[in-house]
Design a protein around this motif. Sequence first.
Motif, PDB file in Angstrom:
ATOM      1  N   ARG A  48      40.793  28.124  44.388  1.00 37.03           N
ATOM      2  CA  ARG A  48      41.506  28.703  45.527  1.00 37.03           C
ATOM      3  C   ARG A  48      42.566  29.724  45.110  1.00 37.03           C
ATOM      4  O   ARG A  48      42.646  30.793  45.692  1.00 37.03           O
ATOM      5  CB  ARG A  48      42.110  27.575  46.375  1.00 37.03           C
ATOM      6  CG  ARG A  48      42.816  28.031  47.601  1.00 37.03           C
ATOM      7  CD  ARG A  48      41.851  28.577  48.616  1.00 37.03           C
ATOM      8  NE  ARG A  48      42.630  29.040  49.768  1.00 37.03           N
ATOM      9  CZ  ARG A  48      42.321  30.101  50.463  1.00 37.03           C
ATOM     10  NH1 ARG A  48      41.255  30.778  50.181  1.00 37.03           N
ATOM     11  NH2 ARG A  48      43.058  30.470  51.470  1.00 37.03           N
ATOM     12  N   PRO A  49      43.395  29.479  44.096  1.00 39.93           N
ATOM     13  CA  PRO A  49      44.376  30.493  43.706  1.00 39.93           C
ATOM     14  C   PRO A  49      43.711  31.793  43.243  1.00 39.93           C
ATOM     15  O   PRO A  49      44.206  32.881  43.529  1.00 39.93           O
ATOM     16  CB  PRO A  49      45.154  29.836  42.564  1.00 39.93           C
ATOM     17  CG  PRO A  49      44.982  28.388  42.781  1.00 39.93           C
ATOM     18  CD  PRO A  49      43.634  28.224  43.389  1.00 39.93           C
ATOM     19  N   LEU A  50      42.598  31.676  42.544  1.00 39.32           N
ATOM     20  CA  LEU A  50      41.902  32.869  42.092  1.00 39.32           C
ATOM     21  C   LEU A  50      41.319  33.648  43.270  1.00 39.32           C
ATOM     22  O   LEU A  50      41.327  34.881  43.265  1.00 39.32           O
ATOM     23  CB  LEU A  50      40.813  32.483  41.093  1.00 39.32           C
ATOM     24  CG  LEU A  50      40.222  33.596  40.248  1.00 39.32           C
ATOM     25  CD1 LEU A  50      41.305  34.355  39.503  1.00 39.32           C
ATOM     26  CD2 LEU A  50      39.204  33.031  39.282  1.00 39.32           C
ATOM     27  N   ARG A  54      42.168  37.510  44.204  1.00 36.16           N
ATOM     28  CA  ARG A  54      41.132  38.521  44.441  1.00 36.16           C
ATOM     29  C   ARG A  54      41.307  39.196  45.805  1.00 36.16           C
ATOM     30  O   ARG A  54      41.107  40.415  45.919  1.00 36.16           O
ATOM     31  CB  ARG A  54      39.757  37.873  44.351  1.00 36.16           C
ATOM     32  CG  ARG A  54      39.349  37.531  42.946  1.00 36.16           C
ATOM     33  CD  ARG A  54      37.965  36.908  42.902  1.00 36.16           C
ATOM     34  NE  ARG A  54      37.612  36.569  41.543  1.00 36.16           N
ATOM     35  CZ  ARG A  54      36.981  35.455  41.199  1.00 36.16           C
ATOM     36  NH1 ARG A  54      36.614  34.588  42.131  1.00 36.16           N
ATOM     37  NH2 ARG A  54      36.705  35.215  39.940  1.00 36.16           N
ATOM     38  N   GLU A  55      41.666  38.409  46.804  1.00 37.04           N
ATOM     39  CA  GLU A  55      41.901  38.998  48.135  1.00 37.04           C
ATOM     40  C   GLU A  55      43.077  39.969  48.111  1.00 37.04           C
ATOM     41  O   GLU A  55      43.012  41.051  48.700  1.00 37.04           O
ATOM     42  CB  GLU A  55      42.153  37.893  49.162  1.00 37.04           C
ATOM     43  CG  GLU A  55      40.933  37.073  49.503  1.00 37.04           C
ATOM     44  CD  GLU A  55      41.260  35.889  50.402  1.00 37.04           C
ATOM     45  OE1 GLU A  55      42.387  35.841  50.955  1.00 37.04           O
ATOM     46  OE2 GLU A  55      40.402  35.011  50.553  1.00 37.04           O
ATOM     47  N   ARG A  70      48.004  38.030  36.235  1.00 31.84           N
ATOM     48  CA  ARG A  70      48.040  36.774  37.006  1.00 31.84           C
ATOM     49  C   ARG A  70      46.763  35.960  36.832  1.00 31.84           C
ATOM     50  O   ARG A  70      46.798  34.733  36.845  1.00 31.84           O
ATOM     51  CB  ARG A  70      48.295  37.081  38.477  1.00 31.84           C
ATOM     52  CG  ARG A  70      49.693  37.612  38.704  1.00 31.84           C
ATOM     53  CD  ARG A  70      49.945  37.899  40.149  1.00 31.84           C
ATOM     54  NE  ARG A  70      51.242  38.506  40.323  1.00 31.84           N
ATOM     55  CZ  ARG A  70      52.064  38.210  41.316  1.00 31.84           C
ATOM     56  NH1 ARG A  70      51.715  37.326  42.220  1.00 31.84           N
ATOM     57  NH2 ARG A  70      53.216  38.812  41.401  1.00 31.84           N
ATOM     58  N   ARG A  71      45.632  36.648  36.672  1.00 30.75           N
ATOM     59  CA  ARG A  71      44.365  35.932  36.459  1.00 30.75           C
ATOM     60  C   ARG A  71      44.403  35.155  35.148  1.00 30.75           C
ATOM     61  O   ARG A  71      43.976  34.001  35.079  1.00 30.75           O
ATOM     62  CB  ARG A  71      43.190  36.922  36.453  1.00 30.75           C
ATOM     63  CG  ARG A  71      41.836  36.235  36.366  1.00 30.75           C
ATOM     64  CD  ARG A  71      40.705  37.223  36.317  1.00 30.75           C
ATOM     65  NE  ARG A  71      40.736  38.056  35.116  1.00 30.75           N
ATOM     66  CZ  ARG A  71      40.231  37.692  33.934  1.00 30.75           C
ATOM     67  NH1 ARG A  71      39.655  36.516  33.803  1.00 30.75           N
ATOM     68  NH2 ARG A  71      40.310  38.498  32.905  1.00 30.75           N
ATOM     69  N   ARG A  72      44.946  35.770  34.097  1.00 31.03           N
ATOM     70  CA  ARG A  72      45.073  35.064  32.806  1.00 31.03           C
ATOM     71  C   ARG A  72      45.981  33.844  32.944  1.00 31.03           C
ATOM     72  O   ARG A  72      45.722  32.796  32.353  1.00 31.03           O
ATOM     73  CB  ARG A  72      45.623  36.013  31.749  1.00 31.03           C
ATOM     74  CG  ARG A  72      44.526  36.810  31.086  1.00 31.03           C
ATOM     75  CD  ARG A  72      45.050  37.608  29.908  1.00 31.03           C
ATOM     76  NE  ARG A  72      45.153  39.002  30.355  1.00 31.03           N
ATOM     77  CZ  ARG A  72      46.277  39.686  30.429  1.00 31.03           C
ATOM     78  NH1 ARG A  72      47.410  39.169  30.056  1.00 31.03           N
ATOM     79  NH2 ARG A  72      46.275  40.936  30.863  1.00 31.03           N
TER      80      ARG A  72
END
Length: 76
Positions: A48-50, A54-55, A70-72
């Motif tokens: 969900r956070p990912l 992405r959104e 932030r993805r890392r």
Amino acid sequence: MLRSMWWSDWLGHGSMPWFFLGPVMLLLFIAAGVSIGYLVMRAMRPSRPLDILRERFARGEIDQAEFEKRRRIILN
């Protein structure tokens, strides 16, 4: 004589009623199937956070460098 031997109860009259074994095994197999299905679906569910990240990137709220940073953080 042969007929009485053929139809005799080999386990005796005081033994466990084996006819309960079928429904019990059926319930165990159903429970195992539901449990395995739940675990597979839970493992396949996206993070969900990912998805939120992405959104936000797709809407242009953050740039690519911020997205990667932030993805890392999320994946580690």
